[in-house]
Design an enzyme around this catalytic site. Structure first.
Site, PDB file in Angstrom:
ATOM      1  N   GLU A  30       0.756  -1.230  -0.142  1.00 54.15           N
ATOM      2  CA  GLU A  30       0.021  -0.063  -0.067  1.00 54.15           C
ATOM      3  C   GLU A  30       0.773   1.323   0.054  1.00 54.15           C
ATOM      4  O   GLU A  30       1.679   1.224   0.898  1.00 54.15           O
ATOM      5  CB  GLU A  30      -1.029   0.159   1.336  1.00 54.15           C
ATOM      6  CG  GLU A  30      -2.014   1.133   1.135  1.00 54.15           C
ATOM      7  CD  GLU A  30      -3.152   1.041   2.150  1.00 54.15           C
ATOM      8  OE1 GLU A  30      -2.877   0.133   2.993  1.00 54.15           O
ATOM      9  OE2 GLU A  30      -4.205   1.845   1.875  1.00 54.15           O
ATOM     10  N   GLY A  31       0.416   2.005  -0.968  1.00 51.71           N
ATOM     11  CA  GLY A  31       1.336   3.185  -1.093  1.00 51.71           C
ATOM     12  C   GLY A  31       0.569   4.463  -1.204  1.00 51.71           C
ATOM     13  O   GLY A  31      -0.822   4.289  -0.715  1.00 51.71           O
ATOM     14  N   VAL A  36      -2.143  -2.656  -3.403  1.00 46.69           N
ATOM     15  CA  VAL A  36      -2.042  -3.928  -4.266  1.00 46.69           C
ATOM     16  C   VAL A  36      -2.458  -5.024  -3.459  1.00 46.69           C
ATOM     17  O   VAL A  36      -2.009  -5.229  -2.350  1.00 46.69           O
ATOM     18  CB  VAL A  36      -0.545  -3.815  -4.603  1.00 46.69           C
ATOM     19  CG1 VAL A  36      -0.247  -4.885  -5.577  1.00 46.69           C
ATOM     20  CG2 VAL A  36      -0.187  -2.642  -5.355  1.00 46.69           C
ATOM     21  N   ASP A 177      12.215   3.809 -10.221  1.00 47.87           N
ATOM     22  CA  ASP A 177      12.311   3.503  -8.881  1.00 47.87           C
ATOM     23  C   ASP A 177      12.597   1.934  -8.467  1.00 47.87           C
ATOM     24  O   ASP A 177      11.885   1.152  -8.006  1.00 47.87           O
ATOM     25  CB  ASP A 177      10.766   3.651  -8.533  1.00 47.87           C
ATOM     26  CG  ASP A 177      10.409   3.427  -7.051  1.00 47.87           C
ATOM     27  OD1 ASP A 177      11.564   3.731  -6.114  1.00 47.87           O
ATOM     28  OD2 ASP A 177       9.321   3.253  -6.503  1.00 47.87           O
TER      29      ASP A 177
END
Ligand code: ADP
Ligand code: MG
Length: 349
Positions: A30-31, A36, A177
């Site tokens: 989780e961002g 997800v 990233d």
């Protein structure tokens, strides 16, 4: 823009999905820009559609993203067409209108569930890198545990990651990233694949969007902050083509941003060896390099080719100036990767 037409046509004939096709399961991440989850297919029709998308069976991964998901879908579609083996298999992406009064839309992205372990998980284990060797080969080698066997495993991981990165870069995509958390081990292909194109930039068409709130991960980010124009477009509802040209690629070598991050991962994979040397880099270097390793040096006196070669690759990736860093393609051709051939130890490919 033929590319857009082709992409559209290709998508048109692929079965589409909707939210109800999936039963969300365990949360994987989780961002700030989404969540997800692992998911299973809700009904036989959904399972059929997955098959038609080239995935024979099994679970999928669902990312529910904010409006920035539109760009991530674009990136995944590009990868799917141009360099599919570099990243987790992407099935489909769509927009989902949220319930009334809940604000902006939501984007759903669906991938094949590639496996349980990210490179991060594997590196956390005290078995690393032998746990990776088991995954890649299915069984273990006869060689005794030790430096040279560890080096061979790490070399294999590096080759796979550079291969995946070269695919992205050749397609015109910079990931931005790259870190162990964004590398998944695919149980199907027994290789590492890159995931999470949420911060990626497509340089061919100039799609380069990082929301203001997005912070490049300071643990892996190269020192240069901007890899292209500092004028990022505002949040697009559909990916927008700006005027950035491939010339910028030549000028700023934005792909070298990823190379720096991968160089740090390279070094990090040796962390346990480093610990054994009391974090003395010079001592470690003498240990890894065959010069200090009689076993590896045997029969290798005439051409001292591999002296310091892994170290040389590492330092050509982790350099302050992007311009001085090696490219993914050149790194793959680096003598470091010939070493096992020269020494007759080609156990892993
Ligand atoms: P985030 O934006 O939250 O970082 P990611 O795309 O990196 O989203 O996914 C979060 C986590 O979900 C990953 O670190 C990984 O553990 C898992 N994951 C993502 N994609 C897959 C996949 N295709 N197969 C298996 N696990 C995945
Ligand atoms: Mg991630």
């Amino acid at each position: 823009f033929d590319m857009f037409v082709l992409a559209f046509a290709e998508r048109l004939f692929r079965p589409t999905f909707r939210k109800d096709d999936f039963v969300l399961g365990k949360k994987l991440g989780e961002g700030a820009f989404g969540v997800v989850c692992k998911a299973s297919l809700a009904n036989p029709e959904a399972a059929e559609k997955v098959k038609a998308n080239g995935v024979m069976q099994g679970d999928v991964v669902v990312k529910k993203a904010t409006e920035y998901g539109a760009v991530e879908i674009w990136m995944n579609e590009r990868v799917r067409r141009a360099c599919a083996s570099s990243c987790a298999d992407f099935l489909y992406g769509f927009r989902e209108s949220k319930a009334k009064g809940k604000g902006a839309e939501e984007y759903w992205l669906i991938w094949r569930f590639e496996g349980e372990d990210t490179l991060y998980d594997l590196m956390q284990s005290k078995e690393f890198p032998y746990n990776v060797e088991t995954k890649i080969l299915g069984d273990v080698q006869d060689l005794p545990k030790g430096i040279s066997r560890e080096n061979k495993i790490i070399q294999t991981v590096m080759r796979q990651l550079l291969f995946a990165l070269d695919g992205l870069h050749s397609t015109g995509i910079v990931h931005r990233d790259i870190k162990p958390q964004n590398v998944i081990f695919s149980e199907g292909s027994r290789t590492f694949k890159i995931i999470d194109l949420g911060a990626a930039a497509d340089l061919r068409v100039g799609i380069n969007y990082i929301p203001k709130e997005f912070l490049l991960d300071p643990r892996y980010a190269a020192p240069e902050q901007y890899i292209m124009s500092t004028q990022t477009p505002s949040a697009p509802s559909v990916p927008v083509a700006t005027t950035l040209s491939p010339v910028l690629w030549q000028l700023n070598l934005p792909d070298r941003f990823d190379i720096y991050s991968l160089g740090l991962i390279f070094l990090q994979m040796f962390n346990r060896q480093l610990k054994r040397c009391d974090y003395d880099l010079v001592a470690w270097r003498n240990l890894v390099e065959p010069r200090a390793n009689a076993e590896l040096r045997r029969g290798f006196d005439i051409m001292d080719l591999d002296d310091g070669i892994g170290w040389e690759l590492l330092t050509s990736m982790v350099r302050y100036k992007a311009r001085q860093r090696i490219s993914a393609k050149a790194a793959l051709a680096h003598p470091y990767f010939n070493r096992e051939g020269l020494l007759g130890l080609s156990v892993m490919q």
